[in-house]
Design a protein around this motif. Structure first.
Motif, mmCIF file in Angstrom:
data_model
loop_
_atom_site.group_PDB
_atom_site.id
_atom_site.type_symbol
_atom_site.label_atom_id
_atom_site.label_comp_id
_atom_site.label_asym_id
_atom_site.label_seq_id
_atom_site.Cartn_x
_atom_site.Cartn_y
_atom_site.Cartn_z
ATOM 1 N N VAL A 198 10.033 13.028 0.257
ATOM 2 C CA VAL A 198 9.652 11.617 0.329
ATOM 3 C C VAL A 198 10.156 11.044 1.642
ATOM 4 O O VAL A 198 11.303 11.308 2.035
ATOM 5 C CB VAL A 198 10.264 10.840 -0.858
ATOM 6 N N ARG A 199 9.331 10.274 2.322
ATOM 7 C CA ARG A 199 9.746 9.651 3.576
ATOM 8 C C ARG A 199 10.701 8.491 3.288
ATOM 9 O O ARG A 199 10.407 7.600 2.479
ATOM 10 C CB ARG A 199 8.543 9.136 4.360
ATOM 11 N N GLN A 200 11.827 8.514 3.970
ATOM 12 C CA GLN A 200 12.795 7.435 3.827
ATOM 13 C C GLN A 200 12.159 6.093 4.183
ATOM 14 O O GLN A 200 11.388 5.986 5.131
ATOM 15 C CB GLN A 200 14.001 7.696 4.733
ATOM 16 N N ASN A 201 12.480 5.054 3.384
ATOM 17 C CA ASN A 201 12.026 3.676 3.600
ATOM 18 C C ASN A 201 10.510 3.548 3.516
ATOM 19 O O ASN A 201 9.881 2.836 4.296
ATOM 20 C CB ASN A 201 12.539 3.134 4.942
ATOM 21 N N SER A 202 9.926 4.245 2.527
ATOM 22 C CA SER A 202 8.478 4.156 2.318
ATOM 23 C C SER A 202 8.190 3.800 0.867
ATOM 24 O O SER A 202 9.049 3.909 -0.006
ATOM 25 C CB SER A 202 7.798 5.481 2.670
ATOM 26 N N ALA A 203 6.943 3.359 0.622
ATOM 27 C CA ALA A 203 6.477 3.040 -0.725
ATOM 28 C C ALA A 203 5.563 4.150 -1.224
ATOM 29 O O ALA A 203 4.790 4.735 -0.459
ATOM 30 C CB ALA A 203 5.733 1.706 -0.730
ATOM 31 N N GLU A 204 5.672 4.459 -2.513
ATOM 32 C CA GLU A 204 4.809 5.462 -3.130
ATOM 33 C C GLU A 204 4.397 5.009 -4.518
ATOM 34 O O GLU A 204 5.067 4.170 -5.138
ATOM 35 C CB GLU A 204 5.527 6.818 -3.238
ATOM 36 N N GLU A 221 0.849 -1.185 0.000
ATOM 37 C CA GLU A 221 0.000 0.000 0.000
ATOM 38 C C GLU A 221 0.889 1.241 0.000
ATOM 39 O O GLU A 221 1.744 1.413 0.870
ATOM 40 C CB GLU A 221 -0.894 0.010 1.237
ATOM 41 N N PRO A 222 0.725 2.132 -0.986
ATOM 42 C CA PRO A 222 1.584 3.316 -1.021
ATOM 43 C C PRO A 222 1.244 4.284 0.103
ATOM 44 O O PRO A 222 0.073 4.463 0.452
ATOM 45 C CB PRO A 222 1.271 3.927 -2.390
ATOM 46 N N ARG A 223 2.281 4.899 0.664
ATOM 47 C CA ARG A 223 2.041 5.921 1.684
ATOM 48 C C ARG A 223 1.346 7.123 1.072
ATOM 49 O O ARG A 223 0.540 7.803 1.731
ATOM 50 C CB ARG A 223 3.367 6.347 2.316
ATOM 51 N N ILE A 224 1.647 7.401 -0.192
ATOM 52 C CA ILE A 224 1.072 8.555 -0.876
ATOM 53 C C ILE A 224 1.071 8.271 -2.371
ATOM 54 O O ILE A 224 1.896 7.494 -2.862
ATOM 55 C CB ILE A 224 1.883 9.844 -0.561
ATOM 56 N N VAL A 225 0.145 8.874 -3.096
ATOM 57 C CA VAL A 225 0.097 8.817 -4.558
ATOM 58 C C VAL A 225 0.310 10.231 -5.076
ATOM 59 O O VAL A 225 -0.434 11.149 -4.715
ATOM 60 C CB VAL A 225 -1.245 8.252 -5.065
ATOM 61 N N ARG A 226 1.331 10.414 -5.883
ATOM 62 C CA ARG A 226 1.650 11.748 -6.409
ATOM 63 C C ARG A 226 1.329 11.793 -7.904
ATOM 64 O O ARG A 226 1.491 10.801 -8.615
ATOM 65 C CB ARG A 226 3.132 12.081 -6.202
ATOM 66 N N THR A 227 0.927 12.971 -8.378
ATOM 67 C CA THR A 227 0.627 13.172 -9.789
ATOM 68 C C THR A 227 1.588 14.197 -10.371
ATOM 69 O O THR A 227 1.807 15.258 -9.787
ATOM 70 C CB THR A 227 -0.820 13.652 -9.984
ATOM 71 N N PHE A 228 2.148 13.865 -11.531
ATOM 72 C CA PHE A 228 3.072 14.748 -12.228
ATOM 73 C C PHE A 228 2.533 15.009 -13.634
ATOM 74 O O PHE A 228 2.273 14.065 -14.384
ATOM 75 C CB PHE A 228 4.466 14.120 -12.311
ATOM 76 N N LYS A 229 2.381 16.277 -13.955
ATOM 77 C CA LYS A 229 1.868 16.671 -15.256
ATOM 78 C C LYS A 229 3.000 17.296 -16.074
ATOM 79 O O LYS A 229 3.589 18.303 -15.668
ATOM 80 C CB LYS A 229 0.714 17.670 -15.090
#
Length: 659
Positions: free
Chosen positions: A556-562, A524-532
């Motif tokens: 970005v948080r160290q040792n996390s999934a995104e 499960e990602p800690r966060i979902v980011r959008t780049f345009k």
């Protein structure tokens, strides 16, 4: 009388206009009038940021424009842009004979026993070092990562002259010198997991105050090792550049991702890298400095991918039958024969001469056995689709084996007819030459591309109507870019296959051997980011902003999934998007699972096609500091499709203004 210029027939008068326009543009460069502010004041750039369609400056002045996008679409359709059906406003290079020089094989980088001054944990500013921060690795574990590791290199960036083809004069370019001579591409690093190394990169280029850079290139540098799992201070950040007489010590731990987080203590073997490359990454000048020669290979080995065909995975032995191939396309002045770079083209630059390992259309003598080739598209803007072509039997299908993408071995070899690469992408392939014993065959690029926008498609109906005319019959960037017929593309490299049988102990990919598994991407990602990725005021943007070395967009948080969602809003352009530090897996394209073989492995560059949304999975582990995301059509990167971000410890995610 007509001249063929990048596939377009032009009259003698038009060709002379193109030659004069190119001369006039170079005179502006020589005069130092290359800043956007100067050119706008003189009325030489449009409000959209393109070279004005002035007679004697843009050879396309007054030429009819054909485009998929009507003026009401908001796309820039002014003459001189790559919206034209004809590509750009540059002249054709002088003719050169193909396959008259042997393929250069870059020698291995030579180690040194010591460095003076001795490397220090903190930047040695007093001695002329320019490094952004202290070494992270020795601070983390000095016994495992000593400040002065056993493997040391001393590399200088230098200006030198080189023959790139015997039909052209000596070229003044830039390269790397490890003490055995200056080369471009530079010497190949043979690195090993578990053996940290330190490279001292020294800028020995001519001073940037000297007007002897042959018309392009900025002699301040930052060498990026693309895309090793390296701490940020050794990454070669675009903003950490330095001038003549300065150096940077770059510490490469050569350690697997996850060694200090989710796969202690040695990291995840399934994230082993193999084919990396190094190149200059100076902000605003990456395209010019790499085009001028500042690049080379970095090959990583471990206990499975050993470089020997009798151990581990038993892949073809390095370097005898495991050969890096760096592809580049360039343009030479039609009158002087000198290498040129069009600084006024902000869309993407294509060349009509194809270089492999620094020379134009070479040949390679091979034995009738298996070879591993590491294919790298060095850009700046061209995409390739590689086929094996037998000119004596154009209807033959000549498959080969895809074994790695962007530096990572796939779980199993995949048999393919072709592989497509965008700028900075890599693949490893195995070609079995036994079936071609005694023959001559070719590595051919059959992807149709006419401009920096990306691959193009042929409208067969229009082409049929205009086959006897000089009118443009190309429609740019259909959803299915055209693949040209066998023999009708660009013959890049000639293989001359010996007829004498030889022993081959390497693994046969047809037996479906297993390499690494893909790491789990279901967390499960800690966060979902959008780049345009978009185009604003003639420049390229990320989320509506231009590159700024003083601004960090997010942390970005160290040792996390995104998960990152990349979206292309630029219509007809294809953008090869590169994210530094960690490789990713492509979860979907326009919400469908990827099917192209080259998308199935781990990546550090993803081709973002027109009007596309790509969903990526990351883990950001082990190291801290700043990294960029950018388009690797490096002309776009330089104008200014790039953004900085940071990896920070847990609890600091909301503070983006970290050091």
């Amino acid at each position: 009388m007509y001249f063929n210029v990048f596939g377009e027939k032009v009259s003698k008068a038009r060709y002379r206009e193109m030659v004069n326009a190119a001369k006039n543009r170079r005179e502006l460069i020589t005069a130092g009038l290359t800043s956007r502010r100067d050119l706008l004041k003189m009325g030489l750039l449009t409000a959209g940021g393109m070279l004005a369609a002035k007679s004697g400056l843009s050879a396309r002045a007054g030429q009819q424009v054909q485009t998929n996008n009507p003026p009401s679409s908001g796309q820039n359709t002014s003459p001189g842009t790559n919206q034209n059906c004809a590509p750009g406003n540059q002249t054709a290079s002088p003719p050169t004979r193909p396959f008259v020089q042997a393929l250069p094989i870059m020698p291995l980088a030579q180690r040194v026993s010591s460095l003076t001054p001795t490397p220090t944990e903190n930047p040695n500013v007093g001695a002329g070092e320019v490094r952004a921060a202290p070494f992270q690795a020795p601070l983390l574990d000095s016994s495992r990562f000593p400040v002065v590791p056993a493997t040391l290199y001393k590399i200088q960036q230098k200006q030198f002259t080189k023959i790139q083809h015997p039909d052209l004069p000596l070229q003044t370019i830039w390269g790397f010198d490890d003490g055995t001579g200056t080369r471009s591409p530079g010497p190949t690093y043979q690195a090993f997991y578990g053996r940290p190394q330190l490279t001292r990169n020294i800028n020995s280029l001519p001073s940037i105050t000297e007007k002897n850079n042959t018309g392009f290139g900025m002699a301040s540098v930052s060498t990026h090792l693309h895309n090793a799992h390296n701490p940020s201070e050794s990454d070669g950040n675009p903003c950490d550049f330095y001038t003549n007489g300065h150096f940077c010590d770059q510490y490469y731990p050569n350690v697997l991702a996850g060694f200090n987080s989710d796969h202690e203590p040695n990291g995840d073997i399934n994230e082993s890298l193999a084919t990396l490359w190094y190149h200059d990454h100076r902000v605003d000048f990456t395209s010019q400095n790499t085009y001028k020669g500042l690049l080379g290979f970095y090959c990583l080995f471990n206990q499975f991918d050993t470089g020997n065909d009798d151990t581990g995975f038993r892949l073809p032995d390095f370097p005898a039958h495991d050969i890096p191939l760096a592809f580049a396309d360039k343009v030479y002045d039609p009158e002087t024969g000198q290498l040129v770079f069009d600084l006024f083209n902000l869309d993407g630059i294509l060349g009509d001469k194809f270089l492999v390992n620094g020379v134009i259309q070479p040949f390679l003598n091979v034995e009738p056995r298996r070879y591993r080739f590491r294919l790298l598209d060095t850009g700046p803007s061209r995409f390739y689709e590689y086929f094996l072509t037998d000119l004596t039997n154009l209807s033959a299908q000549n498959p080969y084996w895809l074994i790695a993408t962007d530096g990572n071995l796939l779980p199993h070899p995949i048999q393919v007819q072709s592989v497509r690469l965008g700028p900075a992408e890599r693949v490893d392939v195995i070609i079995d030459f036994r079936q071609f014993a005694g023959k001559t065959i070719y590595l051919e690029n059959r992807l149709n591309q006419l401009s920096g926008q990306g691959p193009a498609a042929i409208d067969s109906q229009v082409a049929a109507q205009n086959s006897a005319s000089t009118e443009c019959s190309i429609v740019l960037n259909s959803s299915q870019p055209a693949i040209l017929p066998a023999g009708a593309g660009n013959l890049l490299l000639q293989f001359r296959v010996s007829g004498t049988a030889v022993q081959d102990d390497s693994i046969d990919p047809a037996t479906n051997p297993t390499f690494y598994q893909l790491p789990d991407a279901t967390a499960e990602p800690r966060i979902v980011r959008t780049f345009k990725f978009d185009r604003l005021n003639g420049q390229w943007s990320v989320n509506g902003q231009f590159m700024d070395c003083t601004e960090f967009r997010f942390a970005v948080r160290q040792n996390s999934a995104e998960q990152w969602l990349l979206t292309n809003l630029t219509g007809d352009w294809t953008h090869p998007i590169h994210i530094h530090f960690e490789e990713h897996q492509i979860l979907s394209r326009n919400r469908a699972k990827p099917t192209v073989p080259a998308d199935l492995g781990r990546k550090d560059v993803t081709q973002l096609h027109p009007n596309e949304r790509a969903q990526l999975f990351f883990r950001f582990r082990d190291w801290l500091g700043k990294y960029p995301i950018h388009c690797h059509n490096v002309v776009h990167e330089d104008h200014a499709m790039m953004a900085l971000w940071h990896v920070v410890p847990a609890g600091q995610e909301d503070n983006i203004n970290v050091p």
